[in-house]
Each structure stands twice: as C-alpha cells, then as structure tokens.
Design a protein around this motif. Structure first.
Motif, PDB file in Angstrom:
ATOM      1  N   ASN A   1       0.832  -1.201   0.000  1.00 49.84           N
ATOM      2  CA  ASN A   1       0.000   0.000   0.000  1.00 49.84           C
ATOM      3  C   ASN A   1       0.863   1.245   0.000  1.00 49.84           C
ATOM      4  O   ASN A   1       2.038   1.208   0.411  1.00 49.84           O
ATOM      5  N   SER A   2       0.276   2.341  -0.439  1.00 48.24           N
ATOM      6  CA  SER A   2       0.880   3.665  -0.289  1.00 48.24           C
ATOM      7  C   SER A   2      -0.037   4.500   0.596  1.00 48.24           C
ATOM      8  O   SER A   2      -1.267   4.452   0.452  1.00 48.24           O
ATOM      9  N   TYR A   3       0.563   5.265   1.517  1.00 48.82           N
ATOM     10  CA  TYR A   3      -0.201   5.996   2.526  1.00 48.82           C
ATOM     11  C   TYR A   3       0.062   7.492   2.427  1.00 48.82           C
ATOM     12  O   TYR A   3       1.169   7.925   2.106  1.00 48.82           O
ATOM     13  N   THR A   4      -0.973   8.269   2.732  1.00 44.57           N
ATOM     14  CA  THR A   4      -0.794   9.706   2.906  1.00 44.57           C
ATOM     15  C   THR A   4      -0.509  10.041   4.366  1.00 44.57           C
ATOM     16  O   THR A   4       0.116  11.055   4.667  1.00 44.57           O
ATOM     17  N   LYS A   5      -0.975   9.192   5.278  1.00 48.98           N
ATOM     18  CA  LYS A   5      -0.701   9.336   6.707  1.00 48.98           C
ATOM     19  C   LYS A   5      -0.422   7.955   7.288  1.00 48.98           C
ATOM     20  O   LYS A   5      -1.037   6.963   6.872  1.00 48.98           O
ATOM     21  N   PHE A   6       0.487   7.907   8.257  1.00 48.74           N
ATOM     22  CA  PHE A   6       0.820   6.637   8.902  1.00 48.74           C
ATOM     23  C   PHE A   6       1.270   6.908  10.337  1.00 48.74           C
ATOM     24  O   PHE A   6       2.041   7.831  10.585  1.00 48.74           O
ATOM     25  N   ILE A   7       0.783   6.099  11.265  1.00 50.19           N
ATOM     26  CA  ILE A   7       1.154   6.203  12.680  1.00 50.19           C
ATOM     27  C   ILE A   7       1.431   4.810  13.206  1.00 50.19           C
ATOM     28  O   ILE A   7       0.675   3.870  12.946  1.00 50.19           O
ATOM     29  N   THR A   8       2.522   4.658  13.958  1.00 47.67           N
ATOM     30  CA  THR A   8       2.748   3.422  14.695  1.00 47.67           C
ATOM     31  C   THR A   8       3.050   3.762  16.150  1.00 47.67           C
ATOM     32  O   THR A   8       3.766   4.717  16.446  1.00 47.67           O
ATOM     33  N   LEU A   9       2.469   2.977  17.049  1.00 47.39           N
ATOM     34  CA  LEU A   9       2.602   3.244  18.488  1.00 47.39           C
ATOM     35  C   LEU A   9       3.227   2.070  19.237  1.00 47.39           C
ATOM     36  O   LEU A   9       3.341   2.102  20.448  1.00 47.39           O
ATOM     37  N   GLY A  10       3.627   1.039  18.505  1.00 41.35           N
ATOM     38  CA  GLY A  10       4.230  -0.129  19.136  1.00 41.35           C
ATOM     39  C   GLY A  10       4.157  -1.325  18.210  1.00 41.35           C
ATOM     40  O   GLY A  10       3.622  -1.240  17.098  1.00 41.35           O
ATOM     41  N   PRO A  11       4.671  -2.468  18.642  1.00 42.86           N
ATOM     42  CA  PRO A  11       4.632  -3.670  17.814  1.00 42.86           C
ATOM     43  C   PRO A  11       3.201  -4.088  17.485  1.00 42.86           C
ATOM     44  O   PRO A  11       2.342  -4.122  18.366  1.00 42.86           O
ATOM     45  N   LYS A  12       2.938  -4.395  16.228  1.00 42.65           N
ATOM     46  CA  LYS A  12       1.606  -4.812  15.765  1.00 42.65           C
ATOM     47  C   LYS A  12       0.536  -3.796  16.171  1.00 42.65           C
ATOM     48  O   LYS A  12      -0.584  -4.143  16.536  1.00 42.65           O
ATOM     49  N   PHE A  13       0.887  -2.521  16.110  1.00 39.34           N
ATOM     50  CA  PHE A  13       0.006  -1.465  16.611  1.00 39.34           C
ATOM     51  C   PHE A  13       0.212  -0.240  15.715  1.00 39.34           C
ATOM     52  O   PHE A  13       1.021   0.630  16.016  1.00 39.34           O
ATOM     53  N   TYR A  14      -0.504  -0.205  14.592  1.00 40.64           N
ATOM     54  CA  TYR A  14      -0.292   0.888  13.654  1.00 40.64           C
ATOM     55  C   TYR A  14      -1.533   1.092  12.787  1.00 40.64           C
ATOM     56  O   TYR A  14      -2.455   0.273  12.767  1.00 40.64           O
ATOM     57  N   GLY A  15      -1.530   2.207  12.063  1.00 42.54           N
ATOM     58  CA  GLY A  15      -2.641   2.497  11.172  1.00 42.54           C
ATOM     59  C   GLY A  15      -2.268   3.589  10.190  1.00 42.54           C
ATOM     60  O   GLY A  15      -1.307   4.336  10.408  1.00 42.54           O
ATOM     61  N   GLY A  16      -3.029   3.656   9.109  1.00 43.76           N
ATOM     62  CA  GLY A  16      -2.744   4.674   8.119  1.00 43.76           C
ATOM     63  C   GLY A  16      -3.934   4.924   7.211  1.00 43.76           C
ATOM     64  O   GLY A  16      -4.934   4.206   7.252  1.00 43.76           O
ATOM     65  N   ILE A  17      -3.808   5.966   6.400  1.00 46.36           N
ATOM     66  CA  ILE A  17      -4.800   6.289   5.378  1.00 46.36           C
ATOM     67  C   ILE A  17      -4.118   6.158   4.028  1.00 46.36           C
ATOM     68  O   ILE A  17      -3.112   6.823   3.762  1.00 46.36           O
ATOM     69  N   THR A  18      -4.634   5.290   3.178  1.00 47.32           N
ATOM     70  CA  THR A  18      -4.010   5.047   1.880  1.00 47.32           C
ATOM     71  C   THR A  18      -4.280   6.191   0.924  1.00 47.32           C
ATOM     72  O   THR A  18      -5.115   7.073   1.193  1.00 47.32           O
ATOM     73  N   THR A  19      -3.568   6.173  -0.189  1.00 48.24           N
ATOM     74  CA  THR A  19      -3.756   7.218  -1.197  1.00 48.24           C
ATOM     75  C   THR A  19      -5.147   7.173  -1.801  1.00 48.24           C
ATOM     76  O   THR A  19      -5.602   8.155  -2.396  1.00 48.24           O
TER      77      THR A  19
END
Length: 338
Positions: free
Chosen positions: A237-255
């Motif tokens: 995927n390609s993201y415009t926004k991405f956040i990770t807060l720890g192992p197996k703990f992340y999220g983003g908004i794709t293009t």
C-alpha cells in the motif's frame, strides 16, 4: 521460504570450540558455520540495531549497549559490517547443506501457478511458512488420553476432570520423538534477520516501522528489490498518513482514502478510527474499547462469550518514545548494560 530455498543450513555438530577464535583462529571463524556464545558491544551510533536480546519478561529487544548472548555465526559476521564488536566465549560448528531447496522450490511453483485464495495456493503457502518452525518444537511432545478417574496411576503432567467418572490426562510419551533440530529453526530466523538488515541502516531508506517481513518507508524501494520472486518485497500500500505506536500497533490512510488499522489482540469490530489512533500520540492519552472474547472450559464442555474492556495506549516495551510539546514525534533505541 526464501532463506530455506537459497541458504545452506546447519544440521550436525562437528566441533566444539572455546575461546575467542576471532583473535586466535579467524580463518576458522570466517570459513565455518555454527553458533557462538559471545559478549556483544553494539555500536553507539547505529540507527536501527540488528541483534535481538531477550530481556525482562521474555520480551525481545533490539537494543544498544552490551550483553552476553548466543547467535548464529552468519548473523555475527553480518553485524560486524555494521560496527558490532564481539568476544567469542565458546561455540559449536556444524555441517551445512541445502536441506529444503527442492521442497520449497516445488511448493513455491505451486503457489505461483495457483490463483490467490484457492486451496492449492493456501496449502502451499502454509506448508512453506510453517516448515521451519516444526524443526524447533520441543523434543518431548505430550500425549493425551481419556481414562476412568479412579484408575489413574503413575505420573502425569495435567488432569482435567470431566465430571462423569472420566478425566483427560496428559503425560510425556518417550516413544514420540519428533525429528526436530533447533539449530535449523534458529539459523533460518537469524538468516531472515540478516536479509532484512539491508533496509535498516540505509540512509536512502528511512524506516518508520518494521515487522518480521515488512517495512514502512517514505520512499519507493529500488526496482530490483520489488517483485514476485522469492526474497523480493511486495508493494502492499501507499499511505498519505501513517502512525505506529508499538509492535503490531499501527494504522494509516491510503492514497485511495481507505483506513487500515492493525492492532494485535483486537477484533475488527473493536478497532479505533485513524483519528482516535492519532490522539494517542499525546502524552498520557489512552482509549478504552470493548470486544467479545471466547472462553473455553474443556472440563465442563462449555464455550462462553463475554464482553471485555481493552485498554489501548502507546507501548515502550520495545523502544523509547521521544516527545516534543507532550506529543510523540519519534522513538529511540533502548540501551542496556547486562
């Protein structure tokens, strides 16, 4: 699978060595493969450390500092290129060979020639991915049997009373000895880390997050690293926004505007939105979620469902956070002195 296909793997101990052969017999170290107990000094300036360390509470870290551990020779050799220093205390040398090359090659061909999601695709994928773990299972597998409770004699590991005059009993069965070899499983995971290390300290490829076999980076990878062959990366995927807060703990908004949130332990229905995830960057913030959990009671032959609270907050058990104006802006390496 790429490592199992392309690398020679250890299967038989040939020699025990003692002392720092890096100083006394470097030719032997360079030309042999094995496992060594070593004192490690990680380089102070490394951005993303390469060597794992099992710390408190059995958590695996990738720290800076110094400690003692046991590592595969090829991972030691690779780490030396990045500035790690080692004092070898002792070790075992092994015979090596291409143990799974043909097997993995055949399974990969089946997967490549099968439509994604079909039984042949899924089965060939599972057989590839689960193979090496089977070589590292415990050499004594428990056996289970149902017997009359008043007839139980001898030693057993565990007992579940079925409340009908019978019990489920587990015990060690010396007759069942799986064909395991922990050196194989350990070497494969070590060599996979070596393969992934090419991404971790390349200043042309900054890393926001990494997992076992994936990276999140702001730049496209060179074309030769991306494709459908064994060992190549796949562009997910390609993201415009991405956040990770720890192992197996992340999220983003794709293009395309789609939210993708991944949090280990949470069901899909309980996942927060990206906006909620972004709030957790602020110091002291947390989210409370509720999800349905399944509980099994073998003794009572019951399966029950219960709604349980789930507390979401940033985790520093792998890396330390760096704050600016009470907001997480990046992470930094943990430093240990063991």
């Amino acid at each position: 699978p790429y490592i199992m296909y392309s690398c020679k793997l250890p299967y038989k101990i040939t020699q025990y060595v003692q002392g720092n052969i890096l100083l006394t017999n470097k030719e032997l170290f360079d030309n042999s493969i094995g496992f060594y107990k070593v004192r490690v000094q990680a380089p102070s300036g490394i951005v993303n450390p390469l060597l794992p360390y099992r710390g408190n509470n059995d958590i695996v870290l990738y720290p800076q500092g110094n400690w003692t551990g046991t590592y595969y020779s090829e991972e030691i050799k690779n780490s030396i290129k990045y500035g790690y220093q080692f004092e070898i205390l002792e070790g075992y040398l092994f015979d090596v060979d291409y143990l799974f090359k043909d097997y993995i090659g055949d399974l990969f061909a089946i997967k490549q020639n099968s439509q994604k999601g079909t039984p042949m695709y899924l089965i060939s994928k599972i057989l590839q991915n689960s193979l090496y773990g089977k070589t590292g299972i415990h050499f004594r597998l428990p056996s289970y049997t149902v017997v009359k409770t008043d007839e139980i004699i001898g030693h057993y590991n565990d007992l579940v009373n079925l409340n009908n005059g019978y019990s489920l009993v587990s015990f060690e069965n010396d007759a069942i000895l799986p064909l395991n070899n922990v050196a194989i499983a350990s070497a494969i995971t070590a060599l996979a880390r070596v393969h992934m290390s090419q991404f971790f300290n390349d200043y042309n490829i900054p890393i926001y997050y990494t997992d076992t076999d994936c990276i999140f980076t702001p730049y496209q990878l060179p074309a030769h690293l991306v494709g459908k062959n064994l060992g190549q990366m796949c562009h997910e995927n390609s993201y415009t926004k991405f956040i990770t807060l720890g192992p197996k703990f992340y999220g983003g908004i794709t293009t395309e505007g789609k939210e993708i949130i991944k949090i280990k332990g949470l069901t899909k229905d309980a996942l927060p939105s990206f906006d909620d995830l972004e709030k957790l960057l602020n110091r002291g913030k947390f989210l409370e979620r509720e999800q349905t959990k399944v509980f099994r009671n073998i003794g009572l032959s019951e399966i029950t469902l219960d709604n349980l609270p789930y507390l979401l907050k940033p985790s520093e058990n792998k890396r330390n956070y760096v704050y600016q104006d009470d907001r997480i802006i990046r992470t930094k390496n943990i430093i240990i002195y063991d």
